[in-house]
Design a protein around this motif. Structure first.
Motif, PDB file in Angstrom:
ATOM      1  N   ASP A 264       2.624  61.201   9.868  1.00 19.81           N
ATOM      2  CA  ASP A 264       1.604  61.776   8.968  1.00 19.81           C
ATOM      3  C   ASP A 264       1.292  61.031   7.606  1.00 19.81           C
ATOM      4  OD1 ASP A 264       2.026  64.052  10.561  1.00 19.81           O
ATOM      5  OD2 ASP A 264       3.373  64.977   9.274  1.00 19.81           O
ATOM      6  N   LYS A 265       2.361  60.386   7.175  1.00 20.91           N
ATOM      7  CA  LYS A 265       1.757  59.512   5.815  1.00 20.91           C
ATOM      8  C   LYS A 265       0.903  58.433   6.166  1.00 20.91           C
ATOM      9  CE  LYS A 265       3.947  56.553   2.270  1.00 20.91           C
ATOM     10  NZ  LYS A 265       4.956  55.910   1.623  1.00 20.91           N
ATOM     11  N   ALA A 266       0.983  57.796   7.442  1.00 21.37           N
ATOM     12  CA  ALA A 266       0.158  56.732   8.013  1.00 21.37           C
ATOM     13  C   ALA A 266      -1.174  57.067   8.251  1.00 21.37           C
ATOM     14  CB  ALA A 266       0.636  56.112   9.229  1.00 21.37           C
ATOM     15  N   THR A 267      -1.582  58.141   8.993  1.00 20.35           N
ATOM     16  CA  THR A 267      -2.916  58.803   9.366  1.00 20.35           C
ATOM     17  C   THR A 267      -3.426  59.420   7.999  1.00 20.35           C
ATOM     18  OG1 THR A 267      -2.015  60.914  10.282  1.00 20.35           O
ATOM     19  CG2 THR A 267      -2.204  58.948  11.748  1.00 20.35           C
ATOM     20  N   GLY A 268      -2.423  60.178   7.295  1.00 18.52           N
ATOM     21  CA  GLY A 268      -2.990  60.744   6.080  1.00 18.52           C
ATOM     22  C   GLY A 268      -3.447  59.877   5.043  1.00 18.52           C
ATOM     23  N   ALA A 269      -2.942  58.548   4.939  1.00 17.31           N
ATOM     24  CA  ALA A 269      -3.743  57.738   4.223  1.00 17.31           C
ATOM     25  C   ALA A 269      -5.109  57.233   4.536  1.00 17.31           C
ATOM     26  CB  ALA A 269      -2.766  56.359   4.244  1.00 17.31           C
ATOM     27  N   VAL A 270      -5.347  57.308   5.868  1.00 21.24           N
ATOM     28  CA  VAL A 270      -6.739  57.016   6.281  1.00 21.24           C
ATOM     29  C   VAL A 270      -7.458  58.152   6.081  1.00 21.24           C
ATOM     30  CG1 VAL A 270      -7.876  56.732   8.593  1.00 21.24           C
ATOM     31  CG2 VAL A 270      -5.845  55.593   8.305  1.00 21.24           C
ATOM     32  N   ALA A 271      -7.001  59.348   6.291  1.00 18.01           N
ATOM     33  CA  ALA A 271      -7.934  60.642   5.925  1.00 18.01           C
ATOM     34  C   ALA A 271      -8.214  60.585   4.249  1.00 18.01           C
ATOM     35  CB  ALA A 271      -7.080  61.868   6.167  1.00 18.01           C
ATOM     36  N   ALA A 272      -7.254  60.356   3.620  1.00 22.75           N
ATOM     37  CA  ALA A 272      -7.365  60.518   2.110  1.00 22.75           C
ATOM     38  C   ALA A 272      -8.424  59.272   1.578  1.00 22.75           C
ATOM     39  CB  ALA A 272      -6.204  60.207   1.227  1.00 22.75           C
ATOM     40  N   ALA A 273      -8.335  58.075   2.244  1.00 24.33           N
ATOM     41  CA  ALA A 273      -9.192  57.056   2.004  1.00 24.33           C
ATOM     42  C   ALA A 273     -10.673  57.299   2.249  1.00 24.33           C
ATOM     43  CB  ALA A 273      -9.112  55.587   2.600  1.00 24.33           C
ATOM     44  N   ALA A 274     -10.826  58.045   3.478  1.00 31.45           N
ATOM     45  CA  ALA A 274     -11.978  58.438   4.396  1.00 31.45           C
ATOM     46  C   ALA A 274     -12.666  59.677   3.532  1.00 31.45           C
ATOM     47  CB  ALA A 274     -12.115  58.882   5.739  1.00 31.45           C
ATOM     48  N   ALA A 275     -11.883  60.773   2.638  1.00 33.30           N
ATOM     49  CA  ALA A 275     -12.353  61.820   2.051  1.00 33.30           C
ATOM     50  C   ALA A 275     -13.063  61.417   0.801  1.00 33.30           C
ATOM     51  CB  ALA A 275     -11.295  62.505   1.710  1.00 33.30           C
ATOM     52  N   ASP A 276     -12.821  60.245   0.190  1.00 35.77           N
ATOM     53  CA  ASP A 276     -13.408  59.725  -1.094  1.00 35.77           C
ATOM     54  C   ASP A 276     -14.966  59.046  -0.710  1.00 35.77           C
ATOM     55  OD1 ASP A 276     -11.165  60.175  -2.477  1.00 35.77           O
ATOM     56  OD2 ASP A 276     -10.374  57.956  -2.475  1.00 35.77           O
ATOM     57  N   HIS A 277     -15.181  59.074   0.766  1.00 38.72           N
ATOM     58  CA  HIS A 277     -16.362  58.725   1.058  1.00 38.72           C
ATOM     59  C   HIS A 277     -17.170  59.731   2.057  1.00 38.72           C
ATOM     60  CE1 HIS A 277     -15.732  54.553  -0.617  1.00 38.72           C
ATOM     61  NE2 HIS A 277     -14.545  54.783  -0.172  1.00 38.72           N
ATOM     62  N   ASP A 278     -16.862  60.891   2.205  1.00 38.23           N
ATOM     63  CA  ASP A 278     -17.356  61.766   2.945  1.00 38.23           C
ATOM     64  C   ASP A 278     -17.359  61.324   4.387  1.00 38.23           C
ATOM     65  OD1 ASP A 278     -17.620  63.783   0.982  1.00 38.23           O
ATOM     66  OD2 ASP A 278     -19.581  62.687   0.248  1.00 38.23           O
ATOM     67  N   VAL A 279     -16.250  60.631   4.786  1.00 42.46           N
ATOM     68  CA  VAL A 279     -16.285  60.451   6.308  1.00 42.46           C
ATOM     69  C   VAL A 279     -15.242  61.300   7.080  1.00 42.46           C
ATOM     70  CG1 VAL A 279     -15.392  58.499   7.896  1.00 42.46           C
ATOM     71  CG2 VAL A 279     -16.924  57.826   5.685  1.00 42.46           C
ATOM     72  N   SER A 280     -15.790  61.768   8.158  1.00 42.97           N
ATOM     73  CA  SER A 280     -14.692  62.712   8.729  1.00 42.97           C
ATOM     74  C   SER A 280     -13.863  61.726   9.948  1.00 42.97           C
ATOM     75  CB  SER A 280     -15.591  63.299   9.883  1.00 42.97           C
ATOM     76  OG  SER A 280     -14.825  64.187  10.983  1.00 42.97           O
ATOM     77  N   VAL A 281     -12.484  62.321   9.732  1.00 43.87           N
ATOM     78  CA  VAL A 281     -11.295  61.789  10.441  1.00 43.87           C
ATOM     79  C   VAL A 281     -10.654  62.723  11.408  1.00 43.87           C
ATOM     80  CG1 VAL A 281      -9.244  60.714  10.032  1.00 43.87           C
ATOM     81  CG2 VAL A 281     -11.065  60.206   8.313  1.00 43.87           C
ATOM     82  N   HIS A 282     -10.337  62.023  12.704  1.00 46.99           N
ATOM     83  CA  HIS A 282      -9.600  62.801  13.360  1.00 46.99           C
ATOM     84  C   HIS A 282      -8.242  61.999  13.385  1.00 46.99           C
ATOM     85  CE1 HIS A 282      -8.258  64.705  17.250  1.00 46.99           C
ATOM     86  NE2 HIS A 282      -7.944  63.559  17.461  1.00 46.99           N
ATOM     87  N   GLU A 283      -7.239  62.839  13.002  1.00 44.20           N
ATOM     88  CA  GLU A 283      -5.951  62.075  12.965  1.00 44.20           C
ATOM     89  C   GLU A 283      -5.061  62.594  14.503  1.00 44.20           C
ATOM     90  OE1 GLU A 283      -3.422  62.606   9.286  1.00 44.20           O
ATOM     91  OE2 GLU A 283      -5.259  63.781   8.482  1.00 44.20           O
ATOM     92  N   GLU A 284      -4.411  61.447  15.015  1.00 42.66           N
ATOM     93  CA  GLU A 284      -3.719  61.508  16.119  1.00 42.66           C
ATOM     94  C   GLU A 284      -2.219  60.929  16.096  1.00 42.66           C
ATOM     95  OE1 GLU A 284      -3.653  63.109  20.004  1.00 42.66           O
ATOM     96  OE2 GLU A 284      -5.537  63.182  18.926  1.00 42.66           O
ATOM     97  N   VAL A 285      -1.532  61.346  16.666  1.00 43.12           N
ATOM     98  CA  VAL A 285       0.134  60.860  17.064  1.00 43.12           C
ATOM     99  C   VAL A 285       0.109  60.736  18.557  1.00 43.12           C
ATOM    100  CG1 VAL A 285       2.416  60.993  16.541  1.00 43.12           C
ATOM    101  CG2 VAL A 285       0.697  61.596  14.765  1.00 43.12           C
ATOM    102  N   ARG A 286       0.490  59.471  19.140  1.00 46.37           N
ATOM    103  CA  ARG A 286       0.809  59.282  20.405  1.00 46.37           C
ATOM    104  C   ARG A 286       2.112  58.584  20.577  1.00 46.37           C
ATOM    105  NH1 ARG A 286      -4.118  59.547  23.865  1.00 46.37           N
ATOM    106  NH2 ARG A 286      -5.484  61.425  22.872  1.00 46.37           N
ATOM    107  N   VAL A 287       2.391  58.572  21.771  1.00 43.95           N
ATOM    108  CA  VAL A 287       4.041  58.056  22.304  1.00 43.95           C
ATOM    109  C   VAL A 287       3.755  56.977  23.215  1.00 43.95           C
ATOM    110  CG1 VAL A 287       6.245  58.284  22.899  1.00 43.95           C
ATOM    111  CG2 VAL A 287       5.119  59.987  21.041  1.00 43.95           C
ATOM    112  N   GLY A 288       4.301  55.848  22.997  1.00 44.85           N
ATOM    113  CA  GLY A 288       4.162  54.909  24.398  1.00 44.85           C
ATOM    114  C   GLY A 288       4.123  53.448  23.886  1.00 44.85           C
ATOM    115  N   ALA A 289       3.627  52.515  24.730  1.00 44.69           N
ATOM    116  CA  ALA A 289       3.546  50.941  24.340  1.00 44.69           C
ATOM    117  C   ALA A 289       2.252  51.042  23.429  1.00 44.69           C
ATOM    118  CB  ALA A 289       3.384  50.188  25.274  1.00 44.69           C
TER     119      ALA A 289
END
Length: 153
Positions: free
Chosen positions: A72-97
Motif C-alpha cells: 500500500d505504501k509503495a503504490t500509494g506513493a505513486v498515487a500521491a505523486a500523480a494526484a499533484d499532476h491530476d493523473v489517474s492511477v490504478h493501484e494493483e498488488v499481484r503475487v508471483g515472479a
C-alpha cells in the motif's frame, strides 16, 4: 503516444525516481498510470508454511499486515505523486515472479510503456541492472524506460 503507463514499484528510492518520470510522462500525454507492486512469492516463501504461501498466492495477506502495508505504501506513493499532476492511477498488488507478473500485466492491460527503476530494494549498485529489470527487458514486448537513481556513486 502513451495511454497507459505501468510503474512497477517496490517503494525503493530508485523506484521513486522512476515514479517522477512516469508521472511527468502521464501528465504530458494524458495517460493513465498503473502502479504495480509484486509480492515475490519466492522471496517470502522462505520460512513460511504451505497454508501461508497459498493465502499469499491468492492475494489474501491475512495476518501479514506488514506485507500489505509495504504494498500500500509503495503504490500509494505513486498515487500521491500523480494526484499533484491530476493523473489517474490504478493501484494493483499481484503475487508471483516479479518479471513474469510485470510482463503479463503489461500485455493484459495494453500498457504502452513500462517505467521502472534500474534496481529495486535488493539491487546491487555495482551491477548494470537489477535482475528484475533485466528480466523484464527480456520478457516483455513493450517499451521499457529504465531510470537510475541520480546522485549516487
Amino acid at each position: 503516444m502513451y495511454e497507459n503507463i505501468l510503474i512497477p514499484t517496490d517503494g525503493s528510492d530508485t523506484a521513486n525516481v522512476a515514479v517522477s518520470h512516469a508521472v511527468d510522462l502521464a501528465a504530458t500525454y494524458g495517460a493513465q498510470l498503473h502502479a504495480l507492486y509484486v509480492v515475490d512469492i519466492d522471496a517470502v516463501n522462505f520460512g513460511l508454511g504451505t497454508e501461508q504461501v497459498d493465502r499469499i498466492t491468492q492475494g489474501n495477506f491475512g495476518e501479514m499486515t506488514e506485507l500489505q502495508e509495504k504494498a500500500d505504501k509503495a503504490t500509494g506513493a505513486v498515487a500521491a505523486a500523480a494526484a499533484d499532476h491530476d493523473v489517474s492511477v490504478h493501484e494493483e498488488v499481484r503475487v508471483g515472479a516479479p518479471h513474469d507478473v510485470i510482463a503479463g500485466y503489461a500485455e493484459a492491460n495494453d500498457i504502452d510503456l513500462v517505467a521502472m527503476g534500474s534496481h529495486g530494494r535488493s539491487g546491487v549498485k555495482r551491477a548494470l541492472l537489477g535482475s528484475v529489470t533485466e528480466r523484464v527487458l527480456r520478457t516483455t514486448h513493450r517499451p521499457v524506460l529504465v531510470v537510475d537513481e541520480r546522485g549516487d556513486d
